[in-house]
Structure formats: C-alpha cells, structure tokens
Design an enzyme around this catalytic site. Structure first.
Site, PDB file in Angstrom:
ATOM      1  CG  HIS A  36      50.166  24.130  34.963  1.00 12.42           C
ATOM      2  ND1 HIS A  36      50.442  22.892  34.432  1.00 12.42           N
ATOM      3  CD2 HIS A  36      51.368  24.621  35.389  1.00 12.42           C
ATOM      4  CE1 HIS A  36      51.735  22.636  34.540  1.00 12.42           C
ATOM      5  NE2 HIS A  36      52.322  23.669  35.115  1.00 12.42           N
ATOM      6  CB  SER A  82      22.141  36.227  22.337  1.00 11.39           C
ATOM      7  OG  SER A  82      21.039  35.374  22.405  1.00 11.39           O
ATOM      8  CE  LYS A 137      26.078  35.701  26.156  1.00 10.24           C
ATOM      9  NZ  LYS A 137      25.919  34.361  25.590  1.00 10.24           N
ATOM     10  CD  GLU A 184      32.752  32.911  20.489  1.00 10.11           C
ATOM     11  OE1 GLU A 184      32.030  31.948  20.270  1.00 10.11           O
ATOM     12  OE2 GLU A 184      32.336  33.998  20.930  1.00 10.11           O
TER      13      GLU A 184
END
Ligand code: ARG
Length: 489
Positions: free
Chosen positions: A155, A276, A282, A289
């Site tokens: 979980h 970025s 970043k 992804e």
C-alpha cells in the site's frame, strides 16, 4: 505502364484522396525485405514444380535481385500495396511474359500473411534478446545489492525490511515470464500461410512444404482459409508486449518515485535524464516517465487489433490491412523501451544509506517481533498481533518491559515469564536479522538470494540457448535460400 491490377475489371482510377486512404505502401516498408524473400522462395518452388521454366525462373530471380538492391525507394508508390508494386516493377524489368508468371498459384492474401510472420518473428527474436539483456542487468544489480536494506512496501506504506536485491529479483521474475510468453508465441508465429492463395488454395501443383522450408518456417499453417484470415498471432503478440510494458511501467513508476527528494533512493545516469528549460537545477527521470507513458500506446495497439479483428467474416477482408501497422508500432516501442530500461538499471546509482535510514521509520520490524513472541512464548499469532499493534501506536523500538506491560493488559501474563528474552527482542528489531531469518525459498535472506540469482542465471542461460537456436535456424535458412536462388540465376 498502366496499373497491372486495375486495368482488367476497373475502368477508373482512385483520386489522390481515395488512393491515400486505401494504400498500405507507407507501412509496407516493414515487410519489403520479407516480400522479396517470399517472392524468391515462391519462384524457386514454381520452377521446381515445373510451373515455370528454368529460363523464366532465372529471369524472375534476376529481376527480384535488382529490385532488392534498389530497395523500396525504387518502387512505384502509386500502387495500393507493396506486393502489386513489386510485381509491376518486375514486369517492367523482365516483361509480362516472364514477370507476369510470378504470381501463379498465390494471392496477395497468403503473401501478406507470410510477410507479416517473417518480419514479426525477427522482431520477436530481437525483443527476446533485449528482454534477456534486461534480465542480466537486474541480476547484476541484485548481486551488488544483496545486503542493501530497503523498506519493503505494501500500500506504499513501510511494511517489512527487505533488500534491493530481493526487490529487483521480483522484476527479474516477471521478465522471465515475459520471455516465456514471447518464446511460446514464436512457435505459433513461425508457421507458413503461403500456398493458401486467396483462401481456397490453388489448382496449380505447388509444394507448400518446400516454400515453408525455404523460408525457415517450422511448419505450414494448414487450412487455407485459416492461413489467410487469422491474425490471432498479432493479438497474442500485442498482448505479450502489453504485459511487458505494464511490467516496465511499474518499474518506471518506482524509478520516478525513488528519484524524488522525498525518497532519494536512487539517481539515474545523466544520459537517461533531462532538465528543465526554466528551472536550472532540475534533473528529471524523463526516460522512465516516457516508458510509463508509452505503455499506454502499446496497450492501445492491442485494443486496436482486437477491435479490428472482431466480427470479421472469413476469409480475407481489407480491414486486416488496418490491423498490421499496430503490430509494428507496438513492437518498435516495446523493443526500444526494454532496451532503454536495461540501460537505466545497469547505470543506476543506488543511495544505500538513504534506503537503510528509510527502513528505520515505520516500525518495519513489527511482524518479526510478533512472530518472535509466538515462537518464544507459544501465544497465538493473533494475540501477538494485538500486543505489537497496540505497542506500535507509541513506539517502534519497544523494550521487553514495555512488551510485558501491554501483554499483561491483554493476556494477563508477562511475555518475559513465558520465555521472551531481551536478546529475542533485540534480534527481532534488527533489520538484518529480519531479512536473514526469511530464508525460505524466494525470501530475501542473503543465502537464499544468492541461490535465487544463480538459479535465475541458469534458466537465463537455457533461454539464451533456445533463442540462439531459433535465430541461427533463420539465418541458416535465408543463407540456404539465397544459395538456391544463386544456383538458379
Ligand atoms: N495490403 C493488403 C494488406 O495489408 C495486402 C493484401 C491485399 N489483398 C486484397 N485482396 N486486396 O492486407
């Protein structure tokens, strides 16, 4: 010359819109090489069966060789598909009296089904090779993290201590099954539809077994209607690719989460990261992804295939042309994603300290403490569960005295009087002790993990050998086919 296909029955040509709507030329680039092989094998067989003469065979093979050398760019893109465009080019080269005989005893229906299977089996081999490289990457990173403590989650809550090796071996297990599914599908893909002709086979005295052997198929796809109309092998392949992408997507999700400042468990190699355009600091795990995102496209191709194929009457229907491109997109994305994932895993920087210190939060040793109570005092597990559950509300490192106090309020007895010692408590709260106690088959204990890695490697070796056998059979058959072609030229 005029359109060799339409000139008989049809008296008008499609305008550009209809032509673009109907043509499969763009996607047929995937099957160009396969189509040449099919033409070679079919022509050889026609000659051997006395359906065309030696001279005709020689001229057709020579023409095909020229077309092969020029490549797909040499074809007329105004035809509705590669098969007819290729035949038209052949007729341009060797004349209709010779080139016009190549299509004897076959149809584009068995031709395209054969081409798809030839191309797909090669791609499937490539996919299986990439899967095995990813399995190697996972086994290697497991071996070097055999004692890297990780809080295991259920979980997404801290659950029990485990190791990073144990975690990655779970992914290795899924990929092993993915390999198995692909290998199994290969057997059903590598069957030859050629000779089924339009659907009813042919009255020419063809030899289906000869073309099957020349093209490296394991057997023929017997029933001629089934041979031209079935696309279950595409659905099966897209389904196994979807499964792979779901597994990769789950791994990607963890990579993204674990790369965050909140987890800080791992850092992916710069080459797999992006930055970025506005936030200079970043480092984003974009490749993971993208794999997660591309899984949607692969699952989408499965949905398209299923929907296109449902409710089609036997035998060939042009709808099938819309099915094929889905498998190329699906294979392309899956092969690349597996390969990128292998690179991400094998270059991963693991922050062992962050994992270990995360494990000290959330009382991950509670289960072992409850189990220890059961083993040392003989109380039922459910009672131990209540005692430790009650304690966990206040502390994650209880002393023997605290355990006694809570146990007394629940059972009217002290655990220390029933056999629980300080050492028992101390060991149960030690994550290494937790892990090494879990030495049942498939558990995270060091010895068991080592055994599991070795047995994974053994099975991987067998899978590699089986794959190599398929691959070398194909290479041998193409070599042999080209030798036969040379000898008839
Ligand atoms: N381009 C077609 C396809 O991909 C080839 C078969 C055409 N057959 C036909 N009867 N029109 O399915």
């Amino acid at each position: 010359m005029s359109d060799i296909l339409r000139r008989g029955r049809l008296s008008d040509v499609p305008d550009e819109k209809i032509q673009n709507f109907s043509s499969s030329m763009n996607d047929d680039k995937w099957i160009f090489n396969a189509d040449i092989l099919v033409d070679f094998a079919h022509t050889v067989m026609l000659f051997e069966q006395d359906i065309i003469s030696r001279k005709e065979c020689k001229l057709i093979l020579g023409g095909l060789q020229k077309i092969k050398n020029e490549g797909i760019v040499g074809l007329d893109w105004n035809y509705e598909d590669i098969h007819i465009s290729l035949e038209s080019k052949l007729i341009d080269l060797v004349g209709e009296d010779v080139g016009g005989r190549m299509h004897s005893g076959r149809s584009r229906n068995d031709e395209v089904a054969t081409c798809i299977r030839i191309t797909l089996r090669e791609q499937l081999i490539e996919l299986m090779e990439e899967i095995n490289k990813l399995r190697v990457a996972l086994l290697d990173v497991s071996l070097s993290n055999i004692d890297t403590i990780l809080p295991g989650y259920t979980h997404l809550q801290h659950a029990q201590p485990t190791t990073l090796a144990h975690h990655f071996l779970a992914h290795a297990g899924s990929l092993e099954r993915d390999f198995g599914r692909a290998f199994d599908a290969y057997k059903r893909i590598n069957l030859c539809p050629l000779g089924a002709s339009a659907f009813a086979s042919t009255g020419f005295n063809i030899d289906r077994t000869r073309t099957q052997e020349l093209l490296g198929f394991d057997d023929i796809l017997e029933n001629s209607m089934d041979a031209v109309s079935s696309r279950d092998f595409l659905i099966e392949t897209a389904a196994l690719c979807s499964n792979i992408m779901i597994n990769l997507s789950k791994m990607s999700e963890e990579i993204v989460l674990w790369s965050s400042s909140e987890f800080n468990f791992i850092e992916i190699h710069d080459k797999y990261a992006s930055t970025s355009s506005i936030m200079p600091q970043k480092k984003n795990p974009d490749t993971a992804e993208l794999i997660r995102g591309k899984s949607g496209a692969v699952i989408g191709s499965l949905m398209s295939l299923i929907t296109i194929c449902k409710s089609l009457p036997l035998s060939y229907n042009r709808d099938l042309q819309e099915a094929t491109p889905n498998i190329w997109r699906c294979m392309d994305t899956t092969i690349t994603s597996v390969s990128i994932m292998a690179g991400i895993i094998s270059t991963l920087n693991v922050n062992k300290k962050a994992m270990e210190s995360a494990n000290s939060v959330g009382f991950t040793t509670a289960t072992e403490l409850a189990d220890t109570l059961v083993r040392s005092t003989g109380i039922p597990f459910r009672t131990a569960h209540q005692i430790i559950g009650t304690i966990s509300k206040n502390t994650s490192s209880p002393t023997l005295e605290q355990i006694d106090e809570v146990a007394y309020s629940i059972t009217n007895s002290k655990m220390s009087e029933r056999g629980l010692t300080q050492k028992h408590v101390h060991d149960a709260l030690d994550p290494f002790h937790n892990i090494n106690r879990r030495d049942v088959v498939g558990g995270p204990a060091t010895n068991e993990t080592l055994r599991s890695i070795n047995s994974h490697r053994d099975r991987l070796g067998v899978d590699d050998q089986n794959l190599e056998a398929c691959n070398s059979k194909l290479i041998r058959c193409v070599d042999k086919l080209m030798k036969v072609v040379d000898s008839y030229m």
